[in-house]
Design a protein around this motif. Structure first.
Motif, PDB file in Angstrom:
ATOM      1  N   GLY A  20       0.837  -1.198   0.000  1.00  0.00           N
ATOM      2  CA  GLY A  20       0.000   0.000   0.000  1.00  0.00           C
ATOM      3  C   GLY A  20       0.872   1.249   0.000  1.00  0.00           C
ATOM      4  O   GLY A  20       1.996   1.233   0.499  1.00  0.00           O
ATOM      5  N   ASP A  21       0.357   2.346  -0.560  1.00  0.00           N
ATOM      6  CA  ASP A  21       1.207   3.542  -0.579  1.00  0.00           C
ATOM      7  C   ASP A  21       1.315   4.166   0.812  1.00  0.00           C
ATOM      8  O   ASP A  21       2.307   4.816   1.136  1.00  0.00           O
ATOM      9  CB  ASP A  21       0.775   4.567  -1.636  1.00  0.00           C
ATOM     10  N   GLY A  22       0.303   3.936   1.652  1.00  0.00           N
ATOM     11  CA  GLY A  22       0.463   4.353   3.043  1.00  0.00           C
ATOM     12  C   GLY A  22       1.477   3.446   3.716  1.00  0.00           C
ATOM     13  O   GLY A  22       2.460   3.909   4.310  1.00  0.00           O
ATOM     14  N   GLU A  23       1.268   2.172   3.577  1.00  0.00           N
ATOM     15  CA  GLU A  23       2.211   1.202   4.126  1.00  0.00           C
ATOM     16  C   GLU A  23       3.650   1.494   3.704  1.00  0.00           C
ATOM     17  O   GLU A  23       4.591   1.289   4.482  1.00  0.00           O
ATOM     18  CB  GLU A  23       1.803  -0.191   3.616  1.00  0.00           C
TER      19      GLU A  23
ATOM     20  N   LEU B  36      -0.486   2.561  -5.633  1.00  0.00           N
ATOM     21  CA  LEU B  36      -0.663   3.986  -5.330  1.00  0.00           C
ATOM     22  C   LEU B  36      -2.114   4.369  -5.549  1.00  0.00           C
ATOM     23  O   LEU B  36      -2.491   4.844  -6.615  1.00  0.00           O
ATOM     24  CB  LEU B  36       0.239   4.829  -6.226  1.00  0.00           C
ATOM     25  N   ASN B  37      -2.929   4.162  -4.530  1.00  0.00           N
ATOM     26  CA  ASN B  37      -4.298   4.669  -4.642  1.00  0.00           C
ATOM     27  C   ASN B  37      -4.395   6.051  -4.015  1.00  0.00           C
ATOM     28  O   ASN B  37      -5.481   6.594  -3.809  1.00  0.00           O
ATOM     29  CB  ASN B  37      -5.327   3.677  -4.066  1.00  0.00           C
ATOM     30  N   GLY B  38      -3.253   6.616  -3.714  1.00  0.00           N
ATOM     31  CA  GLY B  38      -3.184   8.053  -3.390  1.00  0.00           C
ATOM     32  C   GLY B  38      -3.385   8.419  -1.940  1.00  0.00           C
ATOM     33  O   GLY B  38      -2.931   9.469  -1.498  1.00  0.00           O
ATOM     34  N   TYR B  39      -4.036   7.546  -1.182  1.00  0.00           N
ATOM     35  CA  TYR B  39      -4.373   7.923   0.190  1.00  0.00           C
ATOM     36  C   TYR B  39      -4.099   6.806   1.185  1.00  0.00           C
ATOM     37  O   TYR B  39      -4.074   5.635   0.826  1.00  0.00           O
ATOM     38  CB  TYR B  39      -5.857   8.312   0.281  1.00  0.00           C
ATOM     39  N   LYS B  40      -3.941   7.224   2.413  1.00  0.00           N
ATOM     40  CA  LYS B  40      -3.945   6.269   3.519  1.00  0.00           C
ATOM     41  C   LYS B  40      -5.301   6.408   4.220  1.00  0.00           C
ATOM     42  O   LYS B  40      -6.308   6.262   3.530  1.00  0.00           O
ATOM     43  CB  LYS B  40      -2.714   6.474   4.414  1.00  0.00           C
ATOM     44  N   ILE B  41      -5.386   6.625   5.530  1.00  0.00           N
ATOM     45  CA  ILE B  41      -6.716   6.723   6.155  1.00  0.00           C
ATOM     46  C   ILE B  41      -7.385   8.047   5.805  1.00  0.00           C
ATOM     47  O   ILE B  41      -8.517   8.088   5.366  1.00  0.00           O
ATOM     48  CB  ILE B  41      -6.651   6.606   7.702  1.00  0.00           C
TER      49      ILE B  41
ATOM     50  N   PRO C  88      -3.138  12.294   2.065  1.00  0.00           N
ATOM     51  CA  PRO C  88      -2.462  11.793   0.869  1.00  0.00           C
ATOM     52  C   PRO C  88      -1.197  11.044   1.270  1.00  0.00           C
ATOM     53  O   PRO C  88      -0.684  11.228   2.374  1.00  0.00           O
ATOM     54  CB  PRO C  88      -2.103  13.064   0.107  1.00  0.00           C
ATOM     55  N   THR C  89      -0.685  10.209   0.398  1.00  0.00           N
ATOM     56  CA  THR C  89       0.535   9.457   0.708  1.00  0.00           C
ATOM     57  C   THR C  89       1.736  10.114   0.033  1.00  0.00           C
ATOM     58  O   THR C  89       1.596  10.790  -0.987  1.00  0.00           O
ATOM     59  CB  THR C  89       0.428   8.011   0.212  1.00  0.00           C
ATOM     60  N   VAL C  90       2.879   9.885   0.622  1.00  0.00           N
ATOM     61  CA  VAL C  90       4.102  10.473   0.075  1.00  0.00           C
ATOM     62  C   VAL C  90       4.316  10.005  -1.364  1.00  0.00           C
ATOM     63  O   VAL C  90       4.500  10.808  -2.276  1.00  0.00           O
ATOM     64  CB  VAL C  90       5.311  10.121   0.966  1.00  0.00           C
TER      65      VAL C  90
ATOM     66  N   PRO D 267      -7.645   4.379  -8.675  1.00  0.00           N
ATOM     67  CA  PRO D 267      -8.350   5.134  -7.628  1.00  0.00           C
ATOM     68  C   PRO D 267      -8.634   4.297  -6.379  1.00  0.00           C
ATOM     69  O   PRO D 267      -8.900   3.097  -6.480  1.00  0.00           O
ATOM     70  CB  PRO D 267      -9.670   5.517  -8.304  1.00  0.00           C
ATOM     71  N   LYS D 268      -8.567   4.929  -5.241  1.00  0.00           N
ATOM     72  CA  LYS D 268      -8.968   4.273  -4.012  1.00  0.00           C
ATOM     73  C   LYS D 268     -10.475   4.050  -4.043  1.00  0.00           C
ATOM     74  O   LYS D 268     -11.236   4.935  -4.435  1.00  0.00           O
ATOM     75  CB  LYS D 268      -8.559   5.125  -2.801  1.00  0.00           C
ATOM     76  N   GLY D 269     -10.911   2.872  -3.655  1.00  0.00           N
ATOM     77  CA  GLY D 269     -12.351   2.587  -3.664  1.00  0.00           C
ATOM     78  C   GLY D 269     -12.933   2.571  -5.064  1.00  0.00           C
ATOM     79  O   GLY D 269     -14.107   2.865  -5.281  1.00  0.00           O
TER      80      GLY D 269
HETATM   81 MG   LIG Z   1      -3.358   3.874  -0.169  1.00  0.00          MG
END
Ligand SMILES: [Mg+2]
Ligand SMILES: Cc1ncc(C[n+]2csc(CCOP(=O)(O)OP(=O)(O)O)c2C)c(N)n1
Ligand SMILES: Cc1ncc(C[n+]2csc(CCOP(=O)(O)OP(=O)(O)O)c2C)c(N)n1
Ligand SMILES: [Mg+2]
Lengths: 785, 785
Positions: free
Chosen positions: A168-171, A201-206, A209-211, A283-285
């Motif tokens: 995950g991009d947050g991970e 890279l779905n762009g977001y964590k919770i 945005p993600t780095v 996209p996320k979701g």
């Molecule tokens: Mg993400």
């Protein structure tokens, strides 16, 4: 090279719809699983729990890997970094048929689907995350960060296997994940399998945005190619275009992997390949509701969990939800009985090639036991206790060397260590094994080669993560760490223990080799490195884990260490901590006594006691090498100076024996406990770790208050070895004082002796400041009669 | 642009020789500090302890930064990642004069040098690592991996400051270090200072080659530029050439840093600059012995610690050692008195510009206390206990919001959180503050901006490391984490506690703001995320730290949380754990009672007890929000069903009050303890964490065996909230049963009531499986009289 079979892509898109449908169903529905009736509020679960945002991405990858497996008969397992996407993985193993095989109640029909939905994240049901009960998983992903280290661990010595690892991009922001990309420098195409990282890279964590989600392709390309990857981007929000690109890219990556391997296997290892990695920007979701209450949801962080809430009570939300669900056209996906229509079912691989059924993801099924030498072959010949100094871990090093040799053909054993193998006196392994590195090796290097199986990287996280991946795919190993820095990966020890706690409840999960952690360079002998290196805290952490999986051993010398190590390397489904220092130390037990002692877990050392024929005045107990030294030296001193005092010495090698037997399977029954510790005599206990941990363990034992414990009290610095025990109140003289204070029967005799002990302590202080070394009487002490 | 002043470089080379000389002297010598006499074995220390290999690199950088400071009046502090190079830093702060100012006994002459040598790594002396007693340090470096996160934390909101951060190539393999490079994405040139990373590739760690040491310049360039750095290589083993290149490069980097800052400060923030980073490739153990016993040493891992051993006993080694030492020509460096010759002394910066004296490295000296609002302004109006539900952390969020506002001018407060600020119900801060990111911001983002001070990155390591750096340079903050994942950075909490334990012993180190860690989303209410998210282990870890620095608070409701938070944010030199969940929960105390309760640390809740005028039959104690709920509900049930049973309820908010007062300053004196817990009545204790930790704490209290503790027993999954407490034996009904069992006086009455409790528990199980929600009588329970 463009993936050409459009018909197949169209079917795969439908299969993906089916997976997404089942994912949403798990989060929302308790009745009406196939929407045969108009949707009613009571069809909706009362509590909506689960993570939608990551799920369509996870399923997309699953569907495409299925195709790869089918077309190439590829041997692939799937590790979901964003393990919160549990329903996606459940949907896929259900669709491929594995789930119903393992859980026959979840039949491949409408009834089964309804049960699948209802059980998800509900009481008595299944967890919301990819987890132990999820077929095909060796990685739970609740605590983010370990997917790549687990993946590489799984790939080591598995030449045929490809481990697809979704990150995950947050991970990807976590330290353990960033620290794991470089595992490529330790992967040898000649003998190891491959890891295919898919950075999602779905762009977001919770909620932010993600780095990497915001980084340019160019930056990401640099970053990953800096780590040695060959980066492939697949990006878009048009499903058919993404299907096309992903299929093409996967074919390309697969071809590259196989060509690197073939090259190395035909011509020998020459250089580190540029392993492919995929960056997937979608996209996320994706395919979820576009907007709710006028606010964008799909493609935003708002789709992370439940994208549309209050469905039961809010009719507008209900409408959005129903439209969303119907957009997958369940009626086209499932037949009248609720079974997946045949042309979709045909897309799943068959048998063990299904990722949910791949034996590598249930390592116990393919585990070969280690061929262990007789550990007694490495025993030290102890003629008389406490007379000779040896480095105990060195004997273990010799045993590990021969384990490498005996199991060379199975190549199922590795040693993992943050660059301390030599420092920890395990260096004999280098007679037969090398450090592993696929980077250039130069002449001054010491036993470094691309085919080494001593895995030295200065990262406790990576060492432990690799080992966990290696174990869960059915192999064996040891993680050796400076004691203090094992806390760096303490949370991984916790999570692995949790994995095992769950796994032993599931009959279909076969036992795997235990996670063996050797803690050395301990607090008591880090007098040269100082306070930061002095911390026995992992013991406290592991004490809180369940008795079914948690084991702590404190062998006092080499022969006990060998016996314990032999036991641990044969064991399954445990986390074994073994704690012993590496410096030269007095040896206590010959091999027969050591075996007997370790089998019991604790025993009374009669040779060091003087309580024959009477109840002792005081029990002097010890657990750990240095506490044993101080205790025996104290017993010796007392015997010499106050023979009237009857002292019994009890040594504890298996800490869990002290737990009440209800709490831990190793806990001694009460009668045996009393046999050693008496019913009510004072116990002066010298403990390797933080002293109060012993109170936590012995609570519930008869008169537990009589345990007076000395141990590491967080007093430390760079000083002499003996000063370390003095600073923490655990020196032989302080133990003598404590014993004399507690033994009321001889009270009249003790005052001058206590004064004498205090004098020695004072003399010690000035001696070490003047001479920078310990008092000769301490340094050179041995047992005499 | 080439650095032109060759004369100065020649002097700097001599200064470097002086630093190296003093480094070697510290490791080896106890007498004859300036080699005025022929070297004799007795001049050598009996135990040779210390790390040479990294030291010449650390000193080289120090000398060159001194020049930069002098030429530009630059404000620079120095963080040594390879903190094992302690003697190098000591040498440099001694040469610049800071050391003698702080430690007047270590005079700037031969006597002082001899003391400097003798104290190093010896009993009563100074630690072998860069550490708290080292002037100019905010980073100890014993546990490798945090130098970059500490450096960025120090640079935040310090516009003028440049933090030079030396990263070892071994250290660069650790996960926390790799995870910290990306901190550039959170550094704003307009308001923050700069970090200048200097990656020191000396090729080796303890005994193996390093990953980056063997990587090509091209790979390293990609890697670091992928993170947004502008990479400058300085490489070589010819000292004068390296001096030349390093000086030139430092001038260049300095100019770039200042120009980015000027640009942003003149025209406003526009984009993330390409911050310079230096890669320095020089030999490990440079200038040390080339060979010993025919084996190469300089430039190899063999120079890591003591490059030539047994100097006392081996004449050939003695010769090598003496040649090495004399190669620095001490007679040219120090005058007859042993003071650094004036033309070298002139190379050090003056006053506070000396890196050992920079006030930012002794943050307490420049600390401005926070301007805190009255926490009672956020109090919930609790008319009657246990009747209304509120999210307690939301009130704290409002208070944090106003702390941001009140201290906006000082810009000395930040909130650090792994992307959970909203999830943790602290979202009110976004009314006045943004999430920080210097990457592109897009319209769907929620409160993201380059000047935000809510630091959200999905890395517990980075959050905590940044905060530690921020605190140690004299600012304030809070780290809010999911409880379970605070274990990810547990070893950092340990090391920070160790830092504080040492720092409070040094009068010249002024107190800094406490490290405040809010643990929320706790085990009891992670019923939706499951087992991996259920782990209260950080409590156990912090219990082992010293009472002087360690604090654990378990506020049961919002008003207590506010009072505790207020206290923690005002406190200094502690690690404060605050544990409370985020879900709506019953509120117990109005603000006056909350203040009173929190001031005492624990109190008897008379309103929930029915033991007026008598000794209770049983004390029901609780610590933590959910344990409080279950305990109060149990007391309520017992009062209703068996009024004969006299129950006293004691609530513990400050866990340390339970410790015997000898062990912790908060420990209640025995009389007060007995006032609450009685002398010998049974105590049924519901505890937030692992239950046996309470036994560790209350050992030594009167009849400690009567404490019967329920708590988190490592039983968890995704289920209902109430089922979590049932699974762990801590539900109100189980507490009732335990209380009735323990209270012998009413034994005749309890059998049917115990049966009733068991019935409810059975009913609960089937109810939640049928309804997926908790029993209404549980869910909707409130206190009634
Ligand atoms: Mg993400
Ligand atoms: C170590 C750790 N810290 C925090 C969390 C809480 N958490 C759960 S999901 C999540 C966001 C994950 O984002 P990403 O990896 O991008 O996954 P995706 O967007 O695919 O859901 C966070 C912070 C966690 N699970 N593990
Ligand atoms: C987290 C952690 N793991 C292990 C160690 C043990 N250790 C001390 S120094 C060292 C090698 C450091 O190598 P490097 O960073 O390259 O420093 P240098 O070569 O400059 O000495 C190791 C592994 C440690 N200090 N911290
Ligand atoms: Mg190095």
């Amino acid at each position: 090279m463009v993936y050409a079979d459009q018909g197949r892509l169209a079917l795969m898109h439908k299969y993906w719809n089916a997976a997404n449908y089942l994912t949403v169903g798990q989060i929302y529905l308790q009745h009406n699983p196939l929407l045969k009736e108009p949707l009613q509020p009571e069809h909706i679960k009362p509590r909506l729990l689960g993570h939608w945002g990551t799920s369509p991405g996870l399923s997309l990858i699953y569907v495409h890997l299925n195709r790869l497996i089918q077309e190439y008969d590829a041997n692939i397992i799937y590790l979901a970094g964003p393990g919160h996407g549990g329903p996606a993985l459940l949907a896929n193993v259900y669709l491929e048929g594995t789930y119903s095989e393992i859980y026959p109640k979840i039949t491949p029909d409408a009834v089964g689907i309804q049960r699948l939905f209802r059980q998800f994240s509900t009481p008595g049901g299944v967890p919301s995350h990819v987890s132990v009960p999820t077929p095909g998983s060796i990685h739970e992903g609740g605590e983010l960060g370990y997917v790549l280290s687990h993946a590489f661990g799984a790939a080591f010595d598995n030449p045929d296997l490809i481990v697809a690892a979704v990150v995950g991009d947050g991970e990807a922001e976590t330290a353990p994940l960033e620290g794991a990309w470089k595992s490529t420098q330790f992967l040898n195409p000649q003998r190891d399998g491959a890891v295919l990282p898919i950075l999602h890279l779905n762009g977001y964590k919770i909620s932010g945005p993600t780095v990497l989600g915001r980084s340019s392709d160019e930056s990401i390309e640099k970053l990953l190619s800096g780590h040695g990857y060959d980066v492939h981007f697949v990006e878009g929000d048009d499903p058919m275009q993404v299907h096309q690109d992903l299929a093409t890219t996967l074919d390309l990556c697969y071809a590259k992997i196989r060509s690197y391997q073939e090259e190395a296997r035909t011509h020998g290892f020459t250089r580190q390949p540029e392993w492919p990695a995929i960056v997937l920007r979608t996209p996320k979701g994706w395919t979820g509701p576009k907007e709710v209450d006028g606010i964008p949801i799909e493609g935003t962080f708002r789709s992370h969990q439940v994208p549309v809430a209050s469905v039961r009570s809010n009719p507008e939300h209900m409408r959005i939800f129903e439209n969303w669900l119907r957009s997958y056209h369940p009626e086209e996906l499932f037949d009248a009985e609720g079974s997946l229509v045949p042309e979709l079912a045909a897309l799943a691989p068959k048998g063990d090639r299904r990722m949910g059924a791949n034996p590598h993801a249930n390592g116990g099924t393919i585990l070969t036991e280690l061929d262990l030498p007789a550990f007694t072959d490495y025993a030290i010949d102890v003629q008389k206790p406490a007379t000779e100094l040896h480095e105990s871990t060195r004997q273990l090093g010799k045993m590990l060397r021969d384990i490498f040799t005996r199991n060379a053909a199975e190549h199922n054993f590795r040693l993992f260590c943050p660059d301390e193998t030599n420092s920890n006196r395990l260096g004999n392994v280098f007679e037969v094994e090398n450090r592993c590195s696929v980077e250039p090796v130069i002449s001054i290097d010491d036993h470094v080669s691309p085919d080494g199986r001593v895995m030295e990287v200065l990262s406790e996280h990576l060492c432990q993560g690799w080992l966990e991946g290696y174990l869960l795919t059915g192999r064996h190993g040891l993680f050796a760490s400076y004691e203090a820095f094992a806390m760096v990966s303490a949370s991984m020890s916790i999570q692995h223990a949790k994995w095992l706690e769950e796994s032993i409840k599931l009959p279909w999960r076969k036992p795997v080799a235990s996670l063996n952690i050797l803690l050395t360079s301990t607090c008591w002998r880090n007098d040269h490195n100082g306070f930061s290196h002095q911390g026995p805290g992992l013991i406290d952490t592991m004490l809180s884990k369940k008795g079914t999986v948690s084991r702590i051993y404190l062998p006092p010398d080499a022969n006990c260490l060998l016996s314990v190590a032999d036991h641990c390397l044969r064991s399954h489904d445990y986390v074994n901590l073994i704690v012993i220092d590496k410096q030269p130390q007095l040896q206590w037990l010959n091999k027969e006594d050591a075996i007997d002692h370790c089998t019991r877990g604790l025993s009374t050392w009669q040779w060091a006691s003087n309580d024959e024929f009477v109840e002792p005045d005081v029990v002097m107990a010890c657990a750990g090498d240095i506490p044993t030294l101080e205790t025996i030296a104290a017993a010796w001193w007392l015997r010499k100076h106050i023979p009237e005092l009857k002292v019994r010495v009890v040594n504890v090698v298996d800490l869990m024996t002290l737990y009440p037997s209800l709490l831990h399977p190793h806990g001694l029954d009460e009668a045996t406990f009393i046999n050693h510790f008496t019913h009510d005599k004072p116990v002066v206990f010298a403990f390797h770790g933080y002293p109060r941990a012993i109170h936590e363990v012995v609570h519930g034992r008869p008169n537990a208050e009589r345990f007076h414990v000395r141990g590491f009290n967080e007093e430390g610095t760079t000083t002499t070895p003996f000063d370390m025990v003095v600073l923490n109140g655990m020196s032989r003289y302080q133990l003598c004082i404590e014993a004399m204070r507690r033994a009321t029967r001889v009270r009249g005799l003790t005052a001058p002796l206590i004064a004498e002990c205090n004098d020695i302590l004072t003399r010690h202080k000035s001696y070490i400041q003047a001479n920078l070394e310990d008092l000769p009487e301490v340094r050179d002490w041995t047992w005499t009669n």
